[in-house]
Design a protein around this motif. Structure first.
Motif, PDB file in Angstrom:
ATOM      1  N   GLN A   5       0.801  -1.225   0.000  1.00 47.99           N
ATOM      2  CA  GLN A   5       0.000   0.000   0.000  1.00 47.99           C
ATOM      3  C   GLN A   5       0.832   1.271   0.000  1.00 47.99           C
ATOM      4  O   GLN A   5       0.310   2.339  -0.283  1.00 47.99           O
ATOM      5  N   ASP A   6       2.103   1.169   0.361  1.00 50.25           N
ATOM      6  CA  ASP A   6       2.967   2.342   0.507  1.00 50.25           C
ATOM      7  C   ASP A   6       2.343   3.402   1.417  1.00 50.25           C
ATOM      8  O   ASP A   6       2.340   4.587   1.113  1.00 50.25           O
ATOM      9  N   VAL A   7       1.826   2.931   2.528  1.00 50.57           N
ATOM     10  CA  VAL A   7       1.248   3.792   3.561  1.00 50.57           C
ATOM     11  C   VAL A   7       2.133   3.655   4.785  1.00 50.57           C
ATOM     12  O   VAL A   7       2.483   2.545   5.191  1.00 50.57           O
ATOM     13  N   HIS A   8       2.486   4.773   5.387  1.00 52.82           N
ATOM     14  CA  HIS A   8       3.337   4.737   6.568  1.00 52.82           C
ATOM     15  C   HIS A   8       2.506   4.324   7.782  1.00 52.82           C
ATOM     16  O   HIS A   8       1.334   4.689   7.909  1.00 52.82           O
ATOM     17  N   VAL A   9       3.122   3.596   8.672  1.00 51.68           N
ATOM     18  CA  VAL A   9       2.462   3.141   9.893  1.00 51.68           C
ATOM     19  C   VAL A   9       1.918   4.339  10.674  1.00 51.68           C
ATOM     20  O   VAL A   9       0.844   4.260  11.285  1.00 51.68           O
ATOM     21  N   ARG A  10       2.620   5.458  10.651  1.00 53.07           N
ATOM     22  CA  ARG A  10       2.134   6.654  11.361  1.00 53.07           C
ATOM     23  C   ARG A  10       0.758   7.081  10.865  1.00 53.07           C
ATOM     24  O   ARG A  10      -0.053   7.583  11.641  1.00 53.07           O
ATOM     25  N   ASP A  11       0.476   6.894   9.572  1.00 54.14           N
ATOM     26  CA  ASP A  11      -0.843   7.255   9.042  1.00 54.14           C
ATOM     27  C   ASP A  11      -1.927   6.320   9.578  1.00 54.14           C
ATOM     28  O   ASP A  11      -3.049   6.751   9.858  1.00 54.14           O
ATOM     29  N   VAL A  12      -1.602   5.059   9.717  1.00 55.97           N
ATOM     30  CA  VAL A  12      -2.556   4.092  10.286  1.00 55.97           C
ATOM     31  C   VAL A  12      -2.792   4.416  11.760  1.00 55.97           C
ATOM     32  O   VAL A  12      -3.924   4.379  12.250  1.00 55.97           O
ATOM     33  N   GLU A  13      -1.729   4.775  12.475  1.00 59.24           N
ATOM     34  CA  GLU A  13      -1.868   5.183  13.862  1.00 59.24           C
ATOM     35  C   GLU A  13      -2.741   6.431  13.964  1.00 59.24           C
ATOM     36  O   GLU A  13      -3.582   6.539  14.862  1.00 59.24           O
ATOM     37  N   ARG A  14      -2.563   7.351  13.037  1.00 62.33           N
ATOM     38  CA  ARG A  14      -3.369   8.579  13.025  1.00 62.33           C
ATOM     39  C   ARG A  14      -4.840   8.249  12.779  1.00 62.33           C
ATOM     40  O   ARG A  14      -5.728   8.843  13.408  1.00 62.33           O
ATOM     41  N   GLN A  15      -5.107   7.319  11.861  1.00 64.88           N
ATOM     42  CA  GLN A  15      -6.490   6.894  11.623  1.00 64.88           C
ATOM     43  C   GLN A  15      -7.105   6.352  12.913  1.00 64.88           C
ATOM     44  O   GLN A  15      -8.209   6.743  13.300  1.00 64.88           O
ATOM     45  N   ALA A  16      -6.397   5.433  13.560  1.00 64.19           N
ATOM     46  CA  ALA A  16      -6.921   4.796  14.772  1.00 64.19           C
ATOM     47  C   ALA A  16      -7.169   5.822  15.871  1.00 64.19           C
ATOM     48  O   ALA A  16      -8.208   5.781  16.546  1.00 64.19           O
ATOM     49  N   LYS A  17      -6.235   6.739  16.053  1.00 59.06           N
ATOM     50  CA  LYS A  17      -6.392   7.758  17.089  1.00 59.06           C
ATOM     51  C   LYS A  17      -7.613   8.629  16.800  1.00 59.06           C
ATOM     52  O   LYS A  17      -8.417   8.893  17.692  1.00 59.06           O
ATOM     53  N   HIS A  18      -7.765   9.063  15.553  1.00 61.69           N
ATOM     54  CA  HIS A  18      -8.898   9.919  15.193  1.00 61.69           C
ATOM     55  C   HIS A  18     -10.228   9.192  15.380  1.00 61.69           C
ATOM     56  O   HIS A  18     -11.207   9.789  15.824  1.00 61.69           O
ATOM     57  N   LEU A  19     -10.260   7.908  15.049  1.00 65.81           N
ATOM     58  CA  LEU A  19     -11.497   7.130  15.159  1.00 65.81           C
ATOM     59  C   LEU A  19     -11.718   6.587  16.569  1.00 65.81           C
ATOM     60  O   LEU A  19     -12.759   6.002  16.857  1.00 65.81           O
ATOM     61  N   ASP A  20     -10.725   6.783  17.441  1.00 68.24           N
ATOM     62  CA  ASP A  20     -10.779   6.311  18.818  1.00 68.24           C
ATOM     63  C   ASP A  20     -10.971   4.797  18.874  1.00 68.24           C
ATOM     64  O   ASP A  20     -11.840   4.280  19.578  1.00 68.24           O
ATOM     65  N   VAL A  21     -10.144   4.102  18.105  1.00 65.42           N
ATOM     66  CA  VAL A  21     -10.149   2.633  18.140  1.00 65.42           C
ATOM     67  C   VAL A  21      -8.759   2.163  18.559  1.00 65.42           C
ATOM     68  O   VAL A  21      -7.752   2.790  18.253  1.00 65.42           O
ATOM     69  N   THR A  22      -8.745   1.062  19.260  1.00 60.41           N
ATOM     70  CA  THR A  22      -7.487   0.480  19.701  1.00 60.41           C
ATOM     71  C   THR A  22      -6.786  -0.146  18.505  1.00 60.41           C
ATOM     72  O   THR A  22      -7.419  -0.827  17.692  1.00 60.41           O
TER      73      THR A  22
END
Length: 176
Positions: A5-22
């Motif tokens: 996907q060429d997506v950085h892990v930080r972006d996935v972490e940002r998604q989770a934080k914004h959505l308030d999911v573990t």
């Protein structure tokens, strides 16, 4: 980086934080082959989660849309190894028949999506370029070019910038 996907892990972490999911990151690369390492690592992750929860994980959600061979592999390899139900919330037995509904949900969410990787010349020729906005126009261009409109065959990958709207709107909990 998330493979393919060429997506950085930080972006996935940002998604989770914004959505308030573990979020529990599971590194899936290493030795081995044919998915055995993948399944073993996923099993270890589930074991950790169950240890933290003190109870069993009931199901694992998969984001597959319609690829039968991928679903069969998940059920045969992952489902049996983890001894749990696999859920497919966006699955369609009739390939691509749910695309209009998925597109409507994405549009209603207001979430900006961008192309992060392109793997076929056909997708690139139809307008999928890294950094391009993935929207209804690009989806139609993909379809017209004979490319899966959602990139289900791996022709391109996207990142949902869920932080571009409120958590509630991104999750479909309210219209705006």
């Amino acid at each position: 980086m998330i493979a393919h996907q060429d997506v950085h892990v930080r972006d996935v972490e940002r998604q989770a934080k914004h959505l308030d999911v573990t979020l529990i990151g599971v590194p899936l690369h290493g030795g081995g082959g044919a998915g055995s390492d993948y399944v073993a690592r996923l099993k270890l992750a589930v074991d950790v989660i169950e240890g933290k929860l003190g109870s069993a994980v009931d199901a694992l959600a998969c984001g597959d849309l319609h690829l039968e061979h991928i679903r069969k592999w998940r059920e045969d390899a992952v489902g049996k190894a983890l001894v749990m139900k696999l859920a497919y919330p966006v699955w369609s037995d009739d390939a691509r028949s749910n695309y209009d509904a998925l597109r409507e949900d994405l549009d209603a969410s207001g979430v900006r999506c961008v192309v992060t990787a392109v793997t076929t010349e056909a997708a690139e020729a139809a307008g999928a370029k890294v950094g391009a906005r993935y929207d209804g126009d690009l989806a139609r261009a993909m379809k017209d070019a004979g490319v899966d409109a959602f990139g289900e065959d791996g022709e391109f990958h996207t990142l949902a910038e869920v932080w571009s709207v409120s958590r509630e709107r991104a999750l479909g909990l309210k219209a705006s």
